[in-house]
Design a protein around this motif. Structure first.
Motif, mmCIF file in Angstrom:
data_model
loop_
_atom_site.group_PDB
_atom_site.id
_atom_site.type_symbol
_atom_site.label_atom_id
_atom_site.label_comp_id
_atom_site.label_asym_id
_atom_site.label_seq_id
_atom_site.Cartn_x
_atom_site.Cartn_y
_atom_site.Cartn_z
ATOM 1 N N ASP A 148 -5.129 -9.522 4.766
ATOM 2 C CA ASP A 148 -4.131 -8.474 4.966
ATOM 3 C C ASP A 148 -4.805 -7.101 4.906
ATOM 4 O O ASP A 148 -5.880 -6.940 4.322
ATOM 5 N N ASN A 149 -4.184 -6.095 5.517
ATOM 6 C CA ASN A 149 -4.579 -4.690 5.357
ATOM 7 C C ASN A 149 -5.951 -4.313 5.894
ATOM 8 O O ASN A 149 -6.607 -3.421 5.355
ATOM 9 N N GLU A 192 3.545 -2.885 6.032
ATOM 10 C CA GLU A 192 4.861 -3.396 5.630
ATOM 11 C C GLU A 192 5.901 -2.275 5.499
ATOM 12 O O GLU A 192 5.644 -1.227 4.925
HETATM 13 MG MG LIG Z 1 -1.439 -6.342 1.363
#
Ligand SMILES: [Mg+2]
Ligand SMILES: O=C(NC/C=C/[C@H]1O[C@@H](n2cnc3c(NCCO)ncnc32)[C@H](O)[C@@H]1O)c1cc(-c2ccc(F)cc2)cc(O)c1O
Length: 214
Positions: free
Chosen positions: A169-170, A199
């Motif tokens: 993620d990210n 998000e």
């Molecule tokens: Mg994250």
């Protein structure tokens, strides 16, 4: 005394989600984060990409680095086949306590083993403590400067096999530049970027899916 954001997130789950219904727990957290307070869950948009990767891999063994409140833990666990195992590492005891209750509310505790501790300490102990030889899928969502060292540690500990999938993620926001450079340039990985958004915002972010080639 003041409540913490994770405590308020748990309250929203207990108020708005149905016990034993993982999708309603996911929905309650997304609603809380959109309408009340932003929180660093992978979220609904990137969550759909996560769901599709989990469904495609259909893993028997999953490792999650960084449980936080258990949002992605519940998302992943709800898609696992019956005897599959998800081990999730969280070193903040307050977050771990909230995540345990979110996981229990969703009714997925049978598939989840939440370990309270640091990835650096626990990755080397996976085989002896949990009988896991290799992980079919690893979801990286902890401190961004730890993605690369922990990936190298997993390689060294023999926890990755030909075909193991790393999903990070990210990789854009906050960003994991050294990890991205590594998996995209290494001959031992085949990497693919899934463009999305941070998000609950319109800011660009995305997930990097990397297949370990052995
Ligand atoms: Mg994250
Ligand atoms: O920072 C982010 N995530 C970190 C997660 C940390 C969680 O994982 C736990 N943790 C950390 N390191 C370890 C560890 N091992 C390493 C240390 O030994 N071993 C075990 N557990 C660990 C923490 O206790 C937390 O529970 C993030 C930020 C934004 C963001 C974007 C834009 C903004 F403006 C603001 C924020 C968006 C996101 O999706 C994000 O994931």
């Amino acid at each position: 005394t003041q409540s913490t954001r994770p405590q308020r997130l748990l309250g929203a789950v207990q108020k708005n989600a149905t016990r034993g219904d993982p999708r309603s727990v996911v929905q309650a957290i997304d609603q809380f984060c959109r309408q009340k307070e932003w929180a660093m869950n992978v979220g609904d948009e990137k969550g759909c990409i996560l769901d599709s990767v989990v469904s495609e891999v259909n893993p028997a063994t999953v490792l999650e680095l960084g449980t936080y409140c258990g949002y992605s833990t519940v998302r992943i666990a709800s898609l696992l086949p019956p005897h599959a195992k998800l081990i999730t590492l969280e070193f903040n005891p307050d977050f771990a306590a909230i995540a345990r209750q979110v996981i229990a509310w969703a009714g997925v505790e049978d598939k989840v083993h939440l370990v309270e501790g640091a990835s650096g300490d626990w990755i080397p102990k996976m085989t002896e403590q949990f009988g896991v030889k290799t992980f079919d899928l690893v979801f990286l969502d902890h401190w961004k400067d730890r993605y690369l060292p922990d990936t190298m540690l997993m390689e060294e500990c023999g926890l990755l096999r030909k075909g193991s999938i790393l999903l990070a993620d990210n990789v854009i926001c906050p960003g994991t530049p050294d990890y991205l450079e590594y998996v995209r340039s290494s001959l031992r990985y085949e990497s693919q970027y899934f463009k999305s958004h941070l998000e609950y915002t319109k800011v660009e972010d995305g997930l990097e899916k990397s297949v370990f080639l052995g």
